[in-house]
Design an enzyme around this catalytic site. Structure first.
Site, PDB file in Angstrom:
ATOM      1  N   HIS A 257      43.449   9.167  39.440  1.00  0.00           N
ATOM      2  CA  HIS A 257      43.146  10.378  38.632  1.00  0.00           C
ATOM      3  C   HIS A 257      41.718  10.705  39.282  1.00  0.00           C
ATOM      4  CE1 HIS A 257      41.796  12.399  34.999  1.00  0.00           C
ATOM      5  NE2 HIS A 257      43.002  12.173  34.640  1.00  0.00           N
ATOM      6  N   GLU A 315      49.870   8.967  32.591  1.00  0.00           N
ATOM      7  CA  GLU A 315      51.457   9.272  32.541  1.00  0.00           C
ATOM      8  C   GLU A 315      52.365   8.020  32.503  1.00  0.00           C
ATOM      9  OE1 GLU A 315      51.824  12.166  32.242  1.00  0.00           O
ATOM     10  OE2 GLU A 315      50.226  13.707  33.275  1.00  0.00           O
TER      11      GLU A 315
HETATM   12  N1  ACO Z   1      49.601   6.528  45.141  1.00  0.00           N
HETATM   13  C1  ACO Z   1      49.103   6.358  46.337  1.00  0.00           C
HETATM   14  N2  ACO Z   1      48.116   6.694  47.107  1.00  0.00           N
HETATM   15  C2  ACO Z   1      47.201   7.423  46.300  1.00  0.00           C
HETATM   16  C3  ACO Z   1      47.621   7.757  44.965  1.00  0.00           C
HETATM   17  C4  ACO Z   1      48.677   7.116  44.493  1.00  0.00           C
HETATM   18  N3  ACO Z   1      48.981   7.744  43.192  1.00  0.00           N
HETATM   19  N4  ACO Z   1      46.670   8.641  44.408  1.00  0.00           N
HETATM   20  C5  ACO Z   1      45.838   8.994  45.142  1.00  0.00           C
HETATM   21  N5  ACO Z   1      45.916   8.004  46.653  1.00  0.00           N
HETATM   22  C6  ACO Z   1      45.373   7.916  47.688  1.00  0.00           C
HETATM   23  C7  ACO Z   1      45.357   9.209  48.512  1.00  0.00           C
HETATM   24  O1  ACO Z   1      46.524   9.202  49.446  1.00  0.00           O
HETATM   25  C8  ACO Z   1      44.132   9.173  49.252  1.00  0.00           C
HETATM   26  O2  ACO Z   1      44.296   8.270  50.157  1.00  0.00           O
HETATM   27  P1  ACO Z   1      43.446   8.379  51.783  1.00  0.00           P
HETATM   28  O3  ACO Z   1      41.990   8.445  51.293  1.00  0.00           O
HETATM   29  O4  ACO Z   1      43.907   7.528  52.579  1.00  0.00           O
HETATM   30  O5  ACO Z   1      43.928   9.984  52.171  1.00  0.00           O
HETATM   31  C9  ACO Z   1      43.090   8.640  48.210  1.00  0.00           C
HETATM   32  O6  ACO Z   1      44.111   7.896  47.358  1.00  0.00           O
HETATM   33  C10 ACO Z   1      42.592  10.011  47.471  1.00  0.00           C
HETATM   34  O7  ACO Z   1      43.489  10.829  47.030  1.00  0.00           O
HETATM   35  P2  ACO Z   1      43.196  12.186  46.582  1.00  0.00           P
HETATM   36  O8  ACO Z   1      44.324  12.938  46.500  1.00  0.00           O
HETATM   37  O9  ACO Z   1      42.034  12.864  47.000  1.00  0.00           O
HETATM   38  O10 ACO Z   1      42.697  11.917  45.029  1.00  0.00           O
HETATM   39  P3  ACO Z   1      42.678  12.932  43.844  1.00  0.00           P
HETATM   40  O11 ACO Z   1      41.671  12.659  42.870  1.00  0.00           O
HETATM   41  O12 ACO Z   1      42.617  14.339  44.336  1.00  0.00           O
HETATM   42  O13 ACO Z   1      44.154  12.779  43.095  1.00  0.00           O
HETATM   43  C11 ACO Z   1      45.794  12.583  41.845  1.00  0.00           C
HETATM   44  C12 ACO Z   1      44.349  12.681  41.804  1.00  0.00           C
HETATM   45  C13 ACO Z   1      46.432  13.843  42.021  1.00  0.00           C
HETATM   46  C14 ACO Z   1      46.103  12.349  40.105  1.00  0.00           C
HETATM   47  C15 ACO Z   1      46.459  11.350  42.373  1.00  0.00           C
HETATM   48  O14 ACO Z   1      46.011  10.357  42.300  1.00  0.00           O
HETATM   49  C16 ACO Z   1      48.093  11.424  42.292  1.00  0.00           C
HETATM   50  O15 ACO Z   1      48.945  12.184  43.137  1.00  0.00           O
HETATM   51  N6  ACO Z   1      48.606  10.737  41.538  1.00  0.00           N
HETATM   52  C17 ACO Z   1      50.011  10.426  41.543  1.00  0.00           C
HETATM   53  C18 ACO Z   1      50.689  11.379  40.534  1.00  0.00           C
HETATM   54  C19 ACO Z   1      50.065  11.360  39.130  1.00  0.00           C
HETATM   55  O16 ACO Z   1      50.177  10.313  38.607  1.00  0.00           O
HETATM   56  N7  ACO Z   1      49.595  12.558  38.416  1.00  0.00           N
HETATM   57  C20 ACO Z   1      49.366  12.410  37.253  1.00  0.00           C
HETATM   58  C21 ACO Z   1      47.905  12.272  36.979  1.00  0.00           C
HETATM   59  S1  ACO Z   1      47.254  12.182  35.153  1.00  0.00           S
HETATM   60  C22 ACO Z   1      47.020  13.700  34.637  1.00  0.00           C
HETATM   61  O17 ACO Z   1      46.607  14.180  35.356  1.00  0.00           O
HETATM   62  C23 ACO Z   1      46.926  13.887  33.396  1.00  0.00           C
END
Ligand code: ACO
Length: 376
Positions: A257, A315
């Site tokens: 998140h 979610e």
């Molecule tokens: N699974 C695996 N790796 C992940 C995940 C995940 N769900 N989420 C983040 N990471 C990793 C990224 O690959 C990144 O790794 P790196 O540093 O090696 O490149 C690191 O964690 C940081 O990721 P960001 O994309 O910068 O994190 P951000 O805060 O922008 O993303 C998000 C948040 C979009 C929710 C992300 O965690 C994600 O894509 N989750 C999966 C989709 C999901 O569940 N969405 C619903 C969110 S709840 C809501 O919005 C109401």
């Protein structure tokens, strides 16, 4: 080009654009406060009607206020024929359910007076009826007429199937709606506030908010979390399948998140609600697989993404809970919208009281001094 010293906050990140008494999201502590109540305190106890009143009035209703409010909402449920005609036309084209909700929402100003409170009540009363009617029409069934003797959540479940829902199911839906009713200045809530701030009507504000919520970066994610649980299918398959996905660089749906760096408090509330629901009815085997998937994902994320502080988000358990209530994934986002509408409208009321239009600035980075080509 003119020099500028202004700092541009892309995506308005870090910008505080409103003072609010409605909700507070503390992403470091994993705390969500709703009008003074910790989420865990209120979500499993308040009825849907009480939560709406709380958000709009900053106080729980007295028993007579609650009963009168519930009666008034119940009397507003029937959809005008123009909304039903529109939903039929959308179903014939297999439109996205959020497009159908947006189009039908826009018709609500036809017979709702311009008064804010009246429009807000009509929106709340009819959003679930619209979502249920469209679900039935898109599956080739006739809509079911709402029942004025049922509460807000019970009526939604009734309109989906035509059968009265058990108290456990009603409680589960109310807990879900309460958990997602408001969440700070998220994109759709901000949209609603911007529209309300121009002096436009509240039907316009929520119609715009539905458009914002439709986007996959905001309201469209719970389906894939459930798909992952279905794909795994049995607890012993969780580790190999999830490991393979992480090796391929895939994201674990329902985890991570932008704001919460600890477990999303809504995930806990919804996990308890899902546990209670799956104890009384529903697919217990699927519930067990989901628990195994969650534990395995958290363990593997520690291994593959150390230090990123990735936790279960709202979610994951939303998907499980709504599936347990018999809803197909296409209904997840409209059901979310029906719950979040309470927060949108609360923010519209709050924004109105400020009396100020929302008008940020932009930094021009384009060309200057271009000349119009002479005509040959
Ligand atoms: N699974 C695996 N790796 C992940 C995940 C995940 N769900 N989420 C983040 N990471 C990793 C990224 O690959 C990144 O790794 P790196 O540093 O090696 O490149 C690191 O964690 C940081 O990721 P960001 O994309 O910068 O994190 P951000 O805060 O922008 O993303 C998000 C948040 C979009 C929710 C992300 O965690 C994600 O894509 N989750 C999966 C989709 C999901 O569940 N969405 C619903 C969110 S709840 C809501 O919005 C109401």
């Amino acid at each position: 080009m003119r020099e500028t010293t202004q700092t541009v906050a892309e995506g308005l990140e870090g910008v505080v654009a409103a003072r609010t008494r409605i909700s507070d999201v503390d992403g470091e502590a994993g705390r969500l406060t709703i009008a003074g109540f910790a989420l865990e305190e209120i979500a499993g106890r308040a009825t849907a009607e009480e939560m709406i009143w709380l958000l709009w009035r900053d106080a729980l209703p007295t028993a007579p206020e609650r009963d009168a409010f519930a009666r008034d909402l119940a009397e507003r449920r029937a959809l005008p024929s123009i909304a039903l005609d529109l939903l039929r036309a959308a179903a014939a084209r297999q439109s996205d359910p959020m497009d159908a909700l947006r189009m039908a929402a826009a018709t609500l100003s036809l017979d709702a007076p311009a008064d804010d409170e009246d429009q807000a009540r009509t929106v709340i009363a009819r959003f679930p009826v619209i979502a249920a009617a469209y679900e039935r029409l898109s599956q080739g069934h006739e809509p079911i007429a709402p029942r004025p003797d049922l509460g807000h959540a019970a009526n939604y479940l009734y309109c989906l199937t035509g059968a009265p829902a058990s108290p456990e199911r009603v409680r589960a839906l109310e807990t879900y709606w309460n958990a997602v009713a408001d969440h700070g200045l998220n994109a759709s809530t901000f949209t609603a506030r911007v529209i309300a701030a121009t002096g436009s009507d509240l039907v316009s504000a929520v119609t715009g908010a539905v458009g914002a919520l439709k986007g996959p970066l905001h309201g469209g994610a719970p389906g894939p979390a459930l798909d992952m649980v279905f794909e795994i299918g049995s607890p012993e398959r969780a580790e190999p399948i999830l490991r393979e996905k992480l090796e391929r660089g895939e994201r674990m749906m329902g985890f991570g998140h932008r704001i919460y760096k600890v477990r999303d408090p809504r995930a806990d509330v919804l996990a308890s609600a899902a546990e209670r629901l799956f104890q009384s009815d529903g697919d217990r085997a699927l519930y067990r697989i989901a628990l195994e998937v969650e534990q395995t994902v958290l363990r593997l994320l520690e291994e593959y993404k150390p230090g990123r502080r990735l936790q279960t988000n709202v979610e994951f358990y939303t998907a499980l809970l709504l599936h347990g209530l018999g809803m197909p994934t296409r209904l997840f986002t409209p059901t979310f919208a029906a719950g979040r509408a309470a927060g949108w409208l609360a923010h519209c009321f709050e924004q109105r009281r400020t009396g100020r239009i929302i008008r940020p600035q932009s930094e021009y980075v384009g060309e200057r001094g271009r000349t119009y080509p002479s005509q040959e």
